[in-house]
Design a protein around this motif. Structure first.
Motif, short mmCIF file in Angstrom:
data_model
loop_
_atom_site.label_atom_id
_atom_site.label_comp_id
_atom_site.label_asym_id
_atom_site.label_seq_id
_atom_site.Cartn_x
_atom_site.Cartn_y
_atom_site.Cartn_z
N THR A 165 -26.43 30.33 -2.84
CA THR A 165 -25.24 31.17 -3.00
C THR A 165 -24.21 30.86 -1.92
O THR A 165 -23.03 31.20 -2.07
CB THR A 165 -25.60 32.66 -2.94
N ALA A 166 -24.64 30.24 -0.84
CA ALA A 166 -23.74 29.87 0.25
C ALA A 166 -23.34 28.40 0.20
O ALA A 166 -22.73 27.89 1.15
CB ALA A 166 -24.39 30.17 1.60
N LEU A 167 -23.64 27.72 -0.92
CA LEU A 167 -23.32 26.30 -1.01
C LEU A 167 -21.82 26.06 -0.88
O LEU A 167 -21.39 25.11 -0.22
CB LEU A 167 -23.84 25.72 -2.33
N GLY A 168 -21.02 26.93 -1.48
CA GLY A 168 -19.58 26.79 -1.36
C GLY A 168 -19.11 26.94 0.08
O GLY A 168 -18.22 26.22 0.54
N VAL A 169 -19.72 27.90 0.80
CA VAL A 169 -19.37 28.08 2.22
C VAL A 169 -19.74 26.82 3.01
O VAL A 169 -18.95 26.33 3.83
CB VAL A 169 -20.10 29.31 2.80
N ASN A 170 -20.92 26.29 2.75
CA ASN A 170 -21.37 25.12 3.50
C ASN A 170 -20.51 23.89 3.22
O ASN A 170 -20.18 23.13 4.14
CB ASN A 170 -22.84 24.84 3.18
N ILE A 171 -20.15 23.68 1.96
CA ILE A 171 -19.31 22.53 1.63
C ILE A 171 -17.93 22.69 2.26
O ILE A 171 -17.36 21.74 2.80
CB ILE A 171 -19.21 22.35 0.11
N THR A 172 -17.41 23.91 2.22
CA THR A 172 -16.09 24.15 2.81
C THR A 172 -16.11 23.92 4.31
O THR A 172 -15.22 23.24 4.87
CB THR A 172 -15.63 25.58 2.51
#
Length: 353
Positions: free
Chosen positions: A104-111
């Motif tokens: 669920t935090a993949l977007g945060v990590n990629i950003t």
């Protein structure tokens, strides 16, 4: 700095996923211009190398470790757009196969780990090259500076995201000071690794380093006692063989790092984990179980292999193989889409009849 599930609330996680999706989409288009027959294979290798080196946590303070983020290294070696894709592939493989970084935090990590590090590092890198002498040493020095700054910049970006969507109420000022402080130290390690790797590739094939293009001297041949530029037909076979050697050496290095050296990595929590525990950021994280927690490779260990060193080493080798395969596939498709695009139609003639 892999953000797990439970640190950021759902609305902000969704917003970060939208931002990350946009960054990946833009990078896919941009990578078509950066990738060619030389750099497309190298891009998959860069992703695998970043995966391998991220397994090597190094101590930075009492009870705290750090690891490579890789955005600066990828951007300088294969270009900023391709660099975002390299880090994104690594994060995706880590989340799915190894339960490292929340899905669920993949977007945060990629950003944070992909887009922010690449943009900050490459902007500083290019800016420094405008004022430094046009030498290979300047490229290495600029790579060091870009990598050094990219890590605390990513820490600041995480703090900003947490200030908007954190799941616990903690003093943001303290979080910012702690995150940036420890990641400045981690940034030194990032800078050393990045500069050493970029310098090593420049020493043998500067034309393979995206950030060093323009510094390559033409191949010389001795003719009649004088050196002359070699014709392109003579250069291509030599360059092709050299590129294959670079790829083979790089893959071997990644396998050795992930398969052998990873067993000696620091077991201390990394910068984010340490700050999260000290500041109470992780208070609600225990309520979330990772979606792939039952993966046979979870926590970088092969399930049912009793010997810890062997288990970690096997997991690392599998990870390198999977990352280079997936990464190479992504970059091959991106480059193929470029070559499949029709050539622009010639402009209509305006010559009077």
């Amino acid at each position: 700095m892999h953000v797990p599930d439970g640190f950021i609330n759902a609305p902000v996680s969704v917003a970060a996923a939208v931002v990350a999706t946009g960054a990946v989409a833009v990078s896919l288009r941009g990578a078509r211009r950066e990738l060619d027959e030389r750099t497309a294979p190298l891009a998959g290798l860069v992703a695998a190398f970043i995966f391998a080196v991220q397994m090597l946590n190094f101590p930075v303070a009492a009870g705290t470790s750090g690891h490579l983020l890789g955005g600066a290294l990828a951007a300088i070696l294969v270009g900023p757009f391709t660099g975002v894709l390299c880090v994104s592939v690594v994060l995706l493989m880590q989340g799915i196969l190894f339960a490292d970084g929340g899905l669920t935090a993949l977007g945060v990590n990629i950003t944070v780990m992909g887009a922010v590090t690449v943009v900050v590092a490459y902007a500083l890198f290019r800016g420094l090259l405008r004022v430094l002498p046009g030498t290979r040493r300047s490229v290495t020095a600029a790579a060091f500076a870009g990598a050094l700054l990219s890590v605390p910049a990513a820490a600041a970006a995480f703090t900003l995201i947490y200030a908007v969507g954190g799941t616990t109420q903690v003093p943001i000022g303290k979080v910012f000071t702690a995150m940036v402080g420890v990641h400045v130290l981690i940034g030194i390690g990032e800078a050393l690794i990045t500069a050493a790797t970029v310098g090593a590739v420049i020493a043998v094939r500067p034309d393979l380093v995206h950030g060093a293009r323009g510094l390559t001297a033409p191949l010389k041949l001795r003719v009649g006692g004088e050196f002359v530029d070699a014709p392109a037909a003579a250069v291509r076979p030599v360059a092709a063989r050299s590129a294959k050697r670079v790829w083979a050496v790089g893959l071997a290095a990644a396998l050795v790092l992930a398969g052998l050296v990873s067993s000696f990595a620091s077991s201390s929590p990394d910068g984010l984990e340490k700050v999260a525990a000290d500041q109470g950021i992780d208070a609600k994280a225990d309520q979330y179980e990772h979606a792939t927690a039952d993966s046979p490779l979870a926590d970088y260990a092969v399930k049912d292999v009793g010997n810890e060193s062997l288990s970690v080493g096997l997991a690392g080798v599998i990870g390198v193989g999977a990352t280079v395969a997936v990464g190479s596939g992504v970059f091959w498709i991106a480059r193929r889409r470029r070559t499949d695009e029709p050539a622009p139609a010639p402009a209509p003639s305006t010559t009077a009849v």
